[in-house]
Design an enzyme around this catalytic site. Sequence first.
Site, mmCIF file in Angstrom:
data_model
loop_
_atom_site.group_PDB
_atom_site.id
_atom_site.type_symbol
_atom_site.label_atom_id
_atom_site.label_comp_id
_atom_site.label_asym_id
_atom_site.label_seq_id
_atom_site.Cartn_x
_atom_site.Cartn_y
_atom_site.Cartn_z
ATOM 1 N N ASP A 33 0.706 -1.049 -0.058
ATOM 2 C CA ASP A 33 0.185 -0.452 0.363
ATOM 3 C C ASP A 33 0.875 1.675 0.073
ATOM 4 O O ASP A 33 1.839 1.317 0.488
ATOM 5 C CB ASP A 33 -0.245 0.014 0.887
ATOM 6 C CG ASP A 33 -1.888 0.604 0.706
ATOM 7 O OD1 ASP A 33 -2.176 1.787 -0.276
ATOM 8 O OD2 ASP A 33 -2.803 1.452 2.302
ATOM 9 N N HIS A 50 2.887 3.024 -9.098
ATOM 10 C CA HIS A 50 2.646 1.164 -8.948
ATOM 11 C C HIS A 50 4.066 1.340 -10.109
ATOM 12 O O HIS A 50 4.612 -0.056 -9.873
ATOM 13 C CB HIS A 50 1.570 1.561 -10.198
ATOM 14 C CG HIS A 50 -0.111 2.217 -9.148
ATOM 15 N ND1 HIS A 50 0.251 1.275 -7.804
ATOM 16 C CD2 HIS A 50 -1.143 2.469 -9.785
ATOM 17 C CE1 HIS A 50 -1.440 1.786 -8.002
ATOM 18 N NE2 HIS A 50 -1.515 2.209 -8.708
ATOM 19 N N GLU A 80 -12.019 -4.701 -5.719
ATOM 20 C CA GLU A 80 -12.375 -3.420 -5.340
ATOM 21 C C GLU A 80 -11.673 -2.792 -6.958
ATOM 22 O O GLU A 80 -12.120 -1.002 -6.607
ATOM 23 C CB GLU A 80 -12.539 -2.760 -3.910
ATOM 24 C CG GLU A 80 -13.280 -3.929 -3.427
ATOM 25 C CD GLU A 80 -13.340 -4.893 -2.670
ATOM 26 O OE1 GLU A 80 -11.975 -5.788 -2.770
ATOM 27 O OE2 GLU A 80 -14.270 -5.629 -2.777
ATOM 28 N N TRP A 82 -11.373 -2.140 -9.270
ATOM 29 C CA TRP A 82 -11.519 -2.153 -10.956
ATOM 30 C C TRP A 82 -12.175 -0.821 -10.752
ATOM 31 O O TRP A 82 -12.861 -0.253 -11.484
ATOM 32 C CB TRP A 82 -12.800 -3.112 -11.390
ATOM 33 C CG TRP A 82 -12.269 -4.360 -11.351
ATOM 34 C CD1 TRP A 82 -12.591 -5.906 -10.749
ATOM 35 C CD2 TRP A 82 -11.422 -4.679 -12.854
ATOM 36 N NE1 TRP A 82 -11.553 -6.477 -11.452
ATOM 37 C CE2 TRP A 82 -11.302 -6.228 -12.122
ATOM 38 C CE3 TRP A 82 -10.781 -3.845 -13.763
ATOM 39 C CZ2 TRP A 82 -10.377 -6.830 -13.352
ATOM 40 C CZ3 TRP A 82 -10.437 -4.829 -14.707
ATOM 41 C CH2 TRP A 82 -10.233 -6.452 -14.186
ATOM 42 N N LEU A 144 10.365 -21.469 -3.658
ATOM 43 C CA LEU A 144 9.742 -20.090 -3.602
ATOM 44 C C LEU A 144 7.856 -20.495 -4.064
ATOM 45 O O LEU A 144 7.944 -20.234 -5.486
ATOM 46 C CB LEU A 144 10.269 -19.057 -3.856
ATOM 47 C CG LEU A 144 9.228 -17.901 -3.423
ATOM 48 C CD1 LEU A 144 8.862 -17.674 -1.298
ATOM 49 C CD2 LEU A 144 10.149 -16.595 -3.209
#
Length: 254
Positions: A33, A50, A80, A82, A144
């Site tokens: 975030d 981003h 959400e 979108w 991983l």
Amino acid sequence: MKLKTALSLALKKPPRTSDEFEKLPKHVAIIMDGNGRWAKKHKLNVSRGHRQGTETLREIIRHTDDLGIGALSLYAFSTENWNRSEEEVAALMQLILDFFASEIDELDAKNVRILILGDKSRLPEKQRETLIEAENRTRKNTGLRLNIAVNYGGRAELVMAAKEIATLVRNGDIRAEEITEQTISDHLYTRGQPDVDLLIRTSGEQRLSNFLLYQNAYAEFVFPTVLWPDFTVHDYDQALDAFAHRNRRFGGRV
Ligand code: FPP
């Protein structure tokens, strides 16, 4: 320089003792975030935030792999998301393509197994194909477990599990009384993987936002205030260190 330290540096691994390794989480989940606030702070377009966040993502995946942590789940795009502007959604979709184009060879070479959490059917065709290809290409890898949540919602995942289990009951494959917590785990995207031990959410927000609701039942939460694009390997180590010092009781007294 001591041999152990030199070796660790050569392997790009911090010198951890087996005791320290024991204290590492087996499954880390991260809510990445703060990209928007980072962009605003730098007077840049949100897409640039981003993109910078994707750079952090690369470093954190590498470090997780270097440490030998078994599973890493990243919240890349929620159901959400979108609702964001067309431009921002398009930028995120493009970043997903760019990320796999640039990283898949290295991830595969490092034996990383990629799994997409979420409903891929609603994604644009190119993205859907890229994600399926990454999953297929790394399916047999044993290193991983890299879970990337795309068009993911925790409640939607539980609804999916409930429908699958209801179908099994209807077909007589299992009886309703036989349903256990394990049955539900076995019908989640993360089936076969351990529950989340450590959840990190950057930027100071302290919410789960519908991420891995079932798997986070006993997770320890760490909320660094740093924005995701500024989150460093050092910040990650601090979160891991905080986890190592937590007294996990799982509802008991010890
Ligand atoms: C939250 O920040 C972050 C997201 C909604 C997207 C996270 C995606 C990436 C880091 C890159 C794409 C992923 C891959 C796998 C390539 P925010 O925009 O909500 O930040 P804000 O709260 O400051 O606005």
